[in-house]
Design an enzyme around this catalytic site. Structure first.
Site, PDB file in Angstrom:
ATOM      1  N   LYS A 108       0.813  -1.210   0.000  1.00 45.43           N
ATOM      2  CA  LYS A 108       0.000   0.000   0.000  1.00 45.43           C
ATOM      3  C   LYS A 108       0.850   1.265   0.000  1.00 45.43           C
ATOM      4  O   LYS A 108       0.486   2.261  -0.627  1.00 45.43           O
ATOM      5  CB  LYS A 108      -0.941  -0.002   1.201  1.00 45.43           C
ATOM      6  CG  LYS A 108      -2.043  -1.046   1.113  1.00 45.43           C
ATOM      7  CD  LYS A 108      -2.980  -0.978   2.307  1.00 45.43           C
ATOM      8  CE  LYS A 108      -4.099  -1.995   2.188  1.00 45.43           C
ATOM      9  NZ  LYS A 108      -5.026  -1.937   3.353  1.00 45.43           N
ATOM     10  N   LYS A 193     -11.580  -8.827  -7.101  1.00 49.52           N
ATOM     11  CA  LYS A 193     -12.670  -9.166  -6.192  1.00 49.52           C
ATOM     12  C   LYS A 193     -13.642  -7.990  -6.064  1.00 49.52           C
ATOM     13  O   LYS A 193     -13.304  -6.847  -6.372  1.00 49.52           O
ATOM     14  CB  LYS A 193     -12.139  -9.548  -4.813  1.00 49.52           C
ATOM     15  CG  LYS A 193     -11.589  -8.391  -3.998  1.00 49.52           C
ATOM     16  CD  LYS A 193     -11.214  -8.848  -2.597  1.00 49.52           C
ATOM     17  CE  LYS A 193     -10.739  -7.665  -1.748  1.00 49.52           C
ATOM     18  NZ  LYS A 193     -10.401  -8.071  -0.370  1.00 49.52           N
ATOM     19  N   LYS A 196     -15.530  -3.354  -1.381  1.00 47.47           N
ATOM     20  CA  LYS A 196     -16.412  -2.306  -0.873  1.00 47.47           C
ATOM     21  C   LYS A 196     -15.790  -0.924  -0.957  1.00 47.47           C
ATOM     22  O   LYS A 196     -16.490   0.084  -0.872  1.00 47.47           O
ATOM     23  CB  LYS A 196     -16.848  -2.609   0.564  1.00 47.47           C
ATOM     24  CG  LYS A 196     -15.763  -2.702   1.596  1.00 47.47           C
ATOM     25  CD  LYS A 196     -16.381  -3.019   2.961  1.00 47.47           C
ATOM     26  CE  LYS A 196     -15.342  -3.150   4.061  1.00 47.47           C
ATOM     27  NZ  LYS A 196     -14.460  -4.311   3.845  1.00 47.47           N
TER      28      LYS A 196
END
Length: 325
Positions: A108, A193, A196
């Site tokens: 990240k 995937k 959200k």
């Protein structure tokens, strides 16, 4: 035996979250298991405070609506005084090298698009906060995917090190592989995937999406030009994704669920109705809970009270053994 799992309010709960975790927690959870909304984990990158608060509240209502018992639920930030104290104790037991080896931080912090956004210290130290989450509640088992297994291993390392250096305070947890669940992929890009926190939500089905929106997204799902209604995940990933969703919603074998459909369009309509039927009771109950503000506040406060009581002796023991408090 306590199984411990959480969900971060980085966005609304998706169909993937529901089928892969939330519904399983409600269906298969044991009386001593614990589930929490990890809102503090949602602060490791840029975020909007009011949106974080609203999503936290919505996720708590969704977990309740799915059938998880209120006494098994709490919101992470409601334990901030305890977690802050324990995280500091654990950070003082964790080496820089151990924290720096965490794969998620390395990925990240080096991701493209972060050049203009400083990497936050919280992103570096949040695995220690995750260890505090686990150790404070005395969790024995932590179901995680591959991306979080390294963090549970850090919790194990810190628990063993503290116990061995200062005295026994913590249960040493273990990572467990959750039961196999539907691999719900993004409808617009089945190579990834259903996330959200995705920036583009056109291929993401949210639990709180109204039925018409769910149907529109599913009708626009990417498939292919082969015209074969077979379960072939490598050759036909978009179609395979739809078949897996339909199988998960209907309880039928994925290799049989496509039988009887004459076209991709027919299959999409069946998937849409199955998803709408699956999510309708949860969406409606979530809406009711969000409208019952006082009741939801009461449930949340009671969950915080129970979680605080569970961790109080463990934290006090750790502070005493560490020479503080």
């Amino acid at each position: 035996m306590t199984c411990f799992s959480g969900i971060t309010p980085s966005g609304g709960a998706t169909l993937g979250n529901y089928l892969g975790a939330i519904s399983r927690w409600a269906r298969d959870g044991r009386p001593g298991d614990l589930y929490f909304v990890s809102d503090l984990h949602g602060m490791t990158g840029a975020y909007h405070p009011q949106r974080l608060r609203a999503r936290t509240r919505e996720l708590l209502a969704t977990l309740l609506a799915a059938g998880i018992e209120p006494e098994q639920l709490f919101v992470q930030s409601d334990l901030l005084p305890q977690l802050g104290a324990l995280t500091w104790i654990l950070e003082c037991s964790c080496s820089f090298g151990e924290a720096a080896r965490m794969t998620q931080f390395k990925e990240k912090s080096s991701a493209k698009g972060l050049e203009a956004t400083p990497v936050r210290v919280g992103l570096f130290t949040y695995p220690v906060l995750m260890a505090a989450d686990i150790l404070l509640q005395g969790a024995d088992e932590v179901p995680v995917g591959e991306d979080q297994a390294q963090h549970v291993e850090l919790a194990r390392t810190l628990a063993r090190r503290f116990n061995g250096t200062f005295g026994d305070a913590f249960v040493v947890p273990r990572a467990v592989t959750p039961p196999a669940a539907a691999r719900v992929r993004d409808l617009a890009d089945p190579s990834r995937k259903m996330d959200k926190s995705a920036r583009d939500s056109v291929g993401v089905l949210y639990v709180m999406d109204p039925p018409d929106l769910l149907r529109r997204k599913i009708r626009r799902a990417v498939t292919d030009s082969l015209g074969r209604l077979e379960y072939r995940p490598v050759e036909q990933p978009g179609l395979a994704n739809l078949l897996e969703i339909l199988a998960a919603c209907t309880g039928k074998p994925v290799r049989e669920v496509g039988a009887g459909f004459g076209s991709y369009g027919d299959l999409k309509e069946a998937v849409a109705e199955a998803v709408v039927d699956e999510l309708r009771p949860v969406r409606e109950r979530t809406t009711e809970l969000l409208a019952e503000s006082a009741e939801l506040d009461r449930i949340r406060a009671r969950g915080a009270e129970l979680a605080t009581a569970r961790g109080a002796h463990r934290l006090a023991t750790a502070q005493r053994l560490a020479g503080v408090g």
